[in-house]
Design an enzyme around this catalytic site. Structure first.
Site, PDB file in Angstrom:
ATOM      1  N   ASN A  13      43.185  36.848  48.837  1.00  0.00           N
ATOM      2  CA  ASN A  13      42.265  35.826  48.346  1.00  0.00           C
ATOM      3  C   ASN A  13      42.622  35.367  46.923  1.00  0.00           C
ATOM      4  O   ASN A  13      42.393  36.073  45.944  1.00  0.00           O
ATOM      5  CB  ASN A  13      40.840  36.424  48.392  1.00  0.00           C
ATOM      6  CG  ASN A  13      39.767  35.414  48.050  1.00  0.00           C
ATOM      7  OD1 ASN A  13      39.969  34.530  47.237  1.00  0.00           O
ATOM      8  ND2 ASN A  13      38.611  35.575  48.664  1.00  0.00           N
ATOM      9  N   LYS A  16      39.670  35.204  44.304  1.00  0.00           N
ATOM     10  CA  LYS A  16      39.293  36.484  43.717  1.00  0.00           C
ATOM     11  C   LYS A  16      40.295  36.880  42.638  1.00  0.00           C
ATOM     12  O   LYS A  16      39.918  37.350  41.574  1.00  0.00           O
ATOM     13  CB  LYS A  16      39.315  37.585  44.790  1.00  0.00           C
ATOM     14  CG  LYS A  16      38.074  37.711  45.590  1.00  0.00           C
ATOM     15  CD  LYS A  16      38.192  39.030  46.357  1.00  0.00           C
ATOM     16  CE  LYS A  16      37.229  39.123  47.468  1.00  0.00           C
ATOM     17  NZ  LYS A  16      37.343  40.376  48.201  1.00  0.00           N
ATOM     18  N   ASP A  69      36.275  44.813  47.234  1.00  0.00           N
ATOM     19  CA  ASP A  69      35.534  44.457  48.431  1.00  0.00           C
ATOM     20  C   ASP A  69      34.135  44.031  48.003  1.00  0.00           C
ATOM     21  O   ASP A  69      33.538  44.662  47.130  1.00  0.00           O
ATOM     22  CB  ASP A  69      35.465  45.623  49.422  1.00  0.00           C
ATOM     23  CG  ASP A  69      35.319  45.081  50.828  1.00  0.00           C
ATOM     24  OD1 ASP A  69      36.279  44.489  51.340  1.00  0.00           O
ATOM     25  OD2 ASP A  69      34.218  45.195  51.403  1.00  0.00           O
ATOM     26  N   ASP A 144      29.416  30.947  46.912  1.00  0.00           N
ATOM     27  CA  ASP A 144      29.028  30.407  45.598  1.00  0.00           C
ATOM     28  C   ASP A 144      28.048  29.227  45.684  1.00  0.00           C
ATOM     29  O   ASP A 144      27.111  29.158  44.885  1.00  0.00           O
ATOM     30  CB  ASP A 144      30.266  29.964  44.793  1.00  0.00           C
ATOM     31  CG  ASP A 144      30.923  31.127  44.062  1.00  0.00           C
ATOM     32  OD1 ASP A 144      30.427  32.261  44.175  1.00  0.00           O
ATOM     33  OD2 ASP A 144      31.944  30.902  43.379  1.00  0.00           O
ATOM     34  N   LYS A 162      30.644  31.561  35.371  1.00  0.00           N
ATOM     35  CA  LYS A 162      30.564  32.578  36.431  1.00  0.00           C
ATOM     36  C   LYS A 162      31.289  33.871  36.023  1.00  0.00           C
ATOM     37  O   LYS A 162      30.805  34.972  36.257  1.00  0.00           O
ATOM     38  CB  LYS A 162      31.176  32.030  37.728  1.00  0.00           C
ATOM     39  CG  LYS A 162      31.166  33.050  38.841  1.00  0.00           C
ATOM     40  CD  LYS A 162      31.856  32.576  40.122  1.00  0.00           C
ATOM     41  CE  LYS A 162      31.905  33.717  41.134  1.00  0.00           C
ATOM     42  NZ  LYS A 162      32.764  33.443  42.280  1.00  0.00           N
ATOM     43  N   HIS A 167      29.129  39.518  39.786  1.00  0.00           N
ATOM     44  CA  HIS A 167      29.285  40.885  40.304  1.00  0.00           C
ATOM     45  C   HIS A 167      30.708  41.388  39.999  1.00  0.00           C
ATOM     46  O   HIS A 167      30.915  42.532  39.622  1.00  0.00           O
ATOM     47  CB  HIS A 167      29.009  40.910  41.810  1.00  0.00           C
ATOM     48  CG  HIS A 167      29.742  39.852  42.589  1.00  0.00           C
ATOM     49  ND1 HIS A 167      29.675  38.508  42.256  1.00  0.00           N
ATOM     50  CD2 HIS A 167      30.589  39.915  43.650  1.00  0.00           C
ATOM     51  CE1 HIS A 167      30.427  37.818  43.080  1.00  0.00           C
ATOM     52  NE2 HIS A 167      30.999  38.639  43.938  1.00  0.00           N
TER      53      HIS A 167
HETATM   54  P1  IMP Z   1      35.612  40.357  51.087  1.00  0.00           P
HETATM   55  O1  IMP Z   1      35.498  41.304  49.954  1.00  0.00           O
HETATM   56  O2  IMP Z   1      36.866  39.529  50.975  1.00  0.00           O
HETATM   57  O3  IMP Z   1      35.431  41.009  52.419  1.00  0.00           O
HETATM   58  O4  IMP Z   1      34.462  39.297  50.846  1.00  0.00           O
HETATM   59  C1  IMP Z   1      33.295  39.211  51.582  1.00  0.00           C
HETATM   60  C2  IMP Z   1      32.810  37.788  51.641  1.00  0.00           C
HETATM   61  O5  IMP Z   1      32.113  37.473  50.467  1.00  0.00           O
HETATM   62  C3  IMP Z   1      33.903  36.744  51.824  1.00  0.00           C
HETATM   63  O6  IMP Z   1      33.461  35.764  52.734  1.00  0.00           O
HETATM   64  C4  IMP Z   1      34.043  36.134  50.452  1.00  0.00           C
HETATM   65  O7  IMP Z   1      34.403  34.789  50.513  1.00  0.00           O
HETATM   66  C5  IMP Z   1      32.631  36.292  49.889  1.00  0.00           C
HETATM   67  N1  IMP Z   1      32.668  36.466  48.451  1.00  0.00           N
HETATM   68  C6  IMP Z   1      33.124  37.536  47.770  1.00  0.00           C
HETATM   69  N2  IMP Z   1      33.019  37.333  46.449  1.00  0.00           N
HETATM   70  C7  IMP Z   1      32.489  36.106  46.313  1.00  0.00           C
HETATM   71  C8  IMP Z   1      32.172  35.322  45.173  1.00  0.00           C
HETATM   72  O8  IMP Z   1      32.372  35.683  44.000  1.00  0.00           O
HETATM   73  N3  IMP Z   1      31.643  34.126  45.444  1.00  0.00           N
HETATM   74  C9  IMP Z   1      31.419  33.654  46.694  1.00  0.00           C
HETATM   75  N4  IMP Z   1      31.699  34.335  47.785  1.00  0.00           N
HETATM   76  C10 IMP Z   1      32.248  35.560  47.596  1.00  0.00           C
END
Ligand code: IMP
Length: 188
Positions: A13, A16, A69, A144, A162, A167
């Site tokens: 990603n 991220k 995660d 977001d 942001k 988080h």
């Molecule tokens: P993962 O950690 O990649 O499994 O993320 C879980 C989900 O949360 C994914 O769909 C990400 O796009 C979303 N996500 C994680 N962090 C953020 C953020 O900072 N903003 C918006 N969506 C997030």
């Protein structure tokens, strides 16, 4: 200033990574991208998923890495989508989440950062409280456009700071304190 070692962010990603890089820059830590697809186990625990991802990433690149995660936990849905946030985003998306909600819109984002090298594995977690907006606002990625942090009127997609309150910022701040201390003790 302690000696700086190469530190990699293992993820597929880009969003991220860019946010993590920007946040760690402010703490004086240089971060490089190790773009890779990491196998995600099915589990109710974000921490368990993140630890597994970190071991997997380290075994692939053999360099000090961090992985992240995240989960979006919505109170009125019993914490759903939580560890299934990625799957739910890909399937029903923000529109689907908005359609599920009525009055109670409280939610939180949780981030777990795991650092892993040859001898150490260490996790850091943090949250961001907020509410789910009534409609999508702004052009951000993931959730977001529907997440309004506590004490704000705007979604994470609309605010400009942001990376000073998310988080991700909160978890990386914990990580930075620990990591800079670790580098300092190696230096001595
Ligand atoms: P993962 O950690 O990649 O499994 O993320 C879980 C989900 O949360 C994914 O769909 C990400 O796009 C979303 N996500 C994680 N962090 C953020 C953020 O900072 N903003 C918006 N969506 C997030």
């Amino acid at each position: 200033m302690p000696k700086s070692f190469d530190l990699f962010f293992a993820s597929s990603n880009n969003h991220k990574f860019l946010e993590a890089k920007n946040i760690l820059d402010a703490f004086g830590i240089k971060l490089s991208f190790s773009k890779m697809n990491l196998e995600e186990i099915q589990s109710n625990s974000l921490k368990e998923i993140a630890l597994k991802k970190a071991r997997n990433a380290y075994s692939k690149c053999k360099k000090p890495i961090i992985v992240e995660d995240d989960g979006l936990f919505i109170d009125s849905l019993g914490g759903f989508p939580g560890p299934y946030s990625s799957y739910v985003f890909k399937t029903i998306g923000n529109k689907g989440i908005l359609n599920l909600l009525k009055n109670n819109r409280s939610a939180k984002f949780i981030s777990i950062i795991v650092y892993c090298d040859e001898t150490t594995i260490q996790s850091f977690d943090a949250k961001l409280d907020g509410v789910i907006s009534k409609s999508q606002k702004g052009q951000g990625w993931g959730y977001d456009p529907i997440f309004v942090p506590k004490n704000s009127q705007k979604t994470l997609a609309e605010i400009t700071n942001k990376n000073e309150l998310s988080h991700r910022y909160n978890a990386l701040k914990e990580f930075s304190n620990w990591y800079l201390h670790k580098l300092k003790s190696i230096d001595q």
